[in-house]
Design a protein around this motif. Structure first.
Motif, PDB file in Angstrom:
ATOM      1  N   GLN A  94       0.935  -1.105  -0.017  1.00  0.00           N
ATOM      2  CA  GLN A  94      -0.119  -0.034  -0.074  1.00  0.00           C
ATOM      3  C   GLN A  94       1.009   1.301  -0.054  1.00  0.00           C
ATOM      4  O   GLN A  94       1.752   1.207   0.702  1.00  0.00           O
ATOM      5  CB  GLN A  94      -1.086  -0.079   1.264  1.00  0.00           C
ATOM      6  CG  GLN A  94      -1.720  -1.019   1.542  1.00  0.00           C
ATOM      7  CD  GLN A  94      -2.907  -0.963   0.483  1.00  0.00           C
ATOM      8  OE1 GLN A  94      -3.201  -2.279  -0.434  1.00  0.00           O
ATOM      9  NE2 GLN A  94      -3.617  -0.021   0.159  1.00  0.00           N
ATOM     10  N   ARG A  96       0.244   5.648   0.072  1.00  0.00           N
ATOM     11  CA  ARG A  96      -0.328   6.824   0.642  1.00  0.00           C
ATOM     12  C   ARG A  96      -1.965   6.279   0.845  1.00  0.00           C
ATOM     13  O   ARG A  96      -2.957   6.852   0.511  1.00  0.00           O
ATOM     14  CB  ARG A  96      -0.850   7.406  -0.973  1.00  0.00           C
ATOM     15  CG  ARG A  96       0.358   8.326  -1.430  1.00  0.00           C
ATOM     16  CD  ARG A  96      -0.061   8.843  -2.793  1.00  0.00           C
ATOM     17  NE  ARG A  96       1.136   9.873  -3.107  1.00  0.00           N
ATOM     18  CZ  ARG A  96       1.189  10.476  -4.305  1.00  0.00           C
ATOM     19  NH1 ARG A  96       0.353  10.003  -5.273  1.00  0.00           N
ATOM     20  NH2 ARG A  96       2.226  11.075  -4.899  1.00  0.00           N
ATOM     21  N   SER A  97      -1.839   5.077   1.845  1.00  0.00           N
ATOM     22  CA  SER A  97      -3.171   4.815   2.356  1.00  0.00           C
ATOM     23  C   SER A  97      -3.602   5.283   3.804  1.00  0.00           C
ATOM     24  O   SER A  97      -2.683   5.884   4.445  1.00  0.00           O
ATOM     25  CB  SER A  97      -2.823   3.252   2.444  1.00  0.00           C
ATOM     26  OG  SER A  97      -2.749   2.720   1.126  1.00  0.00           O
ATOM     27  N   THR A  98      -4.753   5.040   3.877  1.00  0.00           N
ATOM     28  CA  THR A  98      -5.162   5.464   5.385  1.00  0.00           C
ATOM     29  C   THR A  98      -6.262   4.609   5.875  1.00  0.00           C
ATOM     30  O   THR A  98      -6.588   3.570   5.041  1.00  0.00           O
ATOM     31  CB  THR A  98      -6.091   6.793   4.989  1.00  0.00           C
ATOM     32  OG1 THR A  98      -6.758   7.299   6.328  1.00  0.00           O
ATOM     33  CG2 THR A  98      -7.231   6.615   3.968  1.00  0.00           C
ATOM     34  N   GLY A 113      -6.578   2.514   0.041  1.00  0.00           N
ATOM     35  CA  GLY A 113      -5.672   3.460  -0.755  1.00  0.00           C
ATOM     36  C   GLY A 113      -4.955   2.685  -1.938  1.00  0.00           C
ATOM     37  O   GLY A 113      -5.342   1.583  -2.261  1.00  0.00           O
ATOM     38  N   CYS A 136     -11.110   0.984  -2.536  1.00  0.00           N
ATOM     39  CA  CYS A 136     -11.530   2.434  -3.015  1.00  0.00           C
ATOM     40  C   CYS A 136     -11.593   2.229  -4.498  1.00  0.00           C
ATOM     41  O   CYS A 136     -10.810   3.134  -5.094  1.00  0.00           O
ATOM     42  CB  CYS A 136     -10.362   3.444  -2.518  1.00  0.00           C
ATOM     43  SG  CYS A 136      -8.899   2.979  -2.864  1.00  0.00           S
ATOM     44  N   LYS A 186      -7.785   9.599  -7.885  1.00  0.00           N
ATOM     45  CA  LYS A 186      -7.090   9.010  -6.642  1.00  0.00           C
ATOM     46  C   LYS A 186      -6.273   9.777  -6.000  1.00  0.00           C
ATOM     47  O   LYS A 186      -6.175   9.875  -4.694  1.00  0.00           O
ATOM     48  CB  LYS A 186      -6.288   7.657  -7.263  1.00  0.00           C
ATOM     49  CG  LYS A 186      -6.225   6.712  -5.965  1.00  0.00           C
ATOM     50  CD  LYS A 186      -7.528   6.079  -5.391  1.00  0.00           C
ATOM     51  CE  LYS A 186      -8.069   5.075  -6.640  1.00  0.00           C
ATOM     52  NZ  LYS A 186      -9.411   4.669  -6.557  1.00  0.00           N
ATOM     53  N   HIS A 190      -6.299  10.618  -1.965  1.00  0.00           N
ATOM     54  CA  HIS A 190      -5.134   9.977  -1.378  1.00  0.00           C
ATOM     55  C   HIS A 190      -4.104  10.672  -1.683  1.00  0.00           C
ATOM     56  O   HIS A 190      -2.947   9.995  -2.384  1.00  0.00           O
ATOM     57  CB  HIS A 190      -5.321   8.594  -1.680  1.00  0.00           C
ATOM     58  CG  HIS A 190      -6.356   7.581  -1.170  1.00  0.00           C
ATOM     59  ND1 HIS A 190      -7.617   7.616  -1.772  1.00  0.00           N
ATOM     60  CD2 HIS A 190      -6.360   6.702  -0.040  1.00  0.00           C
ATOM     61  CE1 HIS A 190      -8.410   6.832  -1.251  1.00  0.00           C
ATOM     62  NE2 HIS A 190      -7.841   6.369   0.173  1.00  0.00           N
TER      63      HIS A 190
END
Length: 221
Positions: A94, A96-98, A113, A136, A186, A190
């Motif tokens: 992953q 830039r993930s959240t 993300g 996402c 995206k 993100h």
């Protein structure tokens, strides 16, 4: 004699400066000894350190699991090596993930993300290096561009390079460019986030293992 000594010293300095320059700006994400700086999110897979590598093992009935950096990153160059011990397991990293869903709260707590695919090539090639939107939106790399390839070497350590700059994300597997994608939507949702090492859910199969080592990152302005 003095001239030779001065020449040797000068050459030594050049080598040292050159080596320093090559490593300038790079930060090791993994210290090789423990999982300091990382936290597990979702799932029940097991992560541990073995001989300088992070190993992840599936757990029966578990959803996707992620070992994530505590720090967030936006624009960067990321490099690592990965090995699938079992070709039945696909994985991913992953970026830039959240765990916060930007357009609602139904996915709060679930990792979401961009993900860079890790998949064994098999006989017909696979999709390693292409981009997937975990929780996402699904595939970010268009279907027409997801041509199966064999850049990923089954049963061996594979080197990955990811360059994320604004809406553009580029990926390489073992030195071969796999994807050069611009995804403004995206990037808007993100723009930054953690790095996460995925152990994919496998239902009642397994256990399967995947491992990563030499993880390092260079942030860009």
């Amino acid at each position: 004699m003095m001239k030779k000594m001065k020449l040797v010293i000068l050459l030594s300095l050049i080598i040292v400066v050159s080596a320093f320059g090559k490593g300038k700006g790079w930060i090791d994400l993994f210290n090789g000894g423990n999982l300091d700086g990382w936290v597990q999110k979702n799932g029940e897979a097991t992560y541990w350190v073995d001989h300088g590598a992070i190993v992840g093992k599936t757990a029966k009935g578990s959803p996707n699991s992620f070992l994530c950096t505590e720090k967030e990153y936006g624009d960067f160059v990321l490099e690592f090596e990965v090995k699938l011990y079992d070709n039945e397991l696909n994985s991913g990293v992953q970026i830039r993930s959240t765990t916060k869903e930007p357009e609602g709260d139904e996915l709060v707590g679930r990792v979401n993300g961009p993900q860079v695919e890790i998949e064994a090539s098999g006989e017909n090639g696979a999709e390693s290096g292409y981009l997937y939107g975990e929780a996402c939106g699904g595939w970010m790399t268009p279907e027409k561009d997801r041509v199966p390839h064999k850049a990923f070497k089954d049963g061996e350590w594979n080197s990955y390079k990811i360059v994320a700059k604004g809406a553009r994300i580029q990926t390489w597997v073992n030195g071969k460019m796999i994807s050069d994608l611009v995804d403004n939507k995206k990037y808007k949702s993100h723009p930054k986030g953690f790095i996460g090492l995925q152990v994919h859910g496998v239902g009642d199969r397994g256990p399967f293992r995947v491992a990563w080592k030499n993880l390092r990152i260079k942030e860009m302005n």
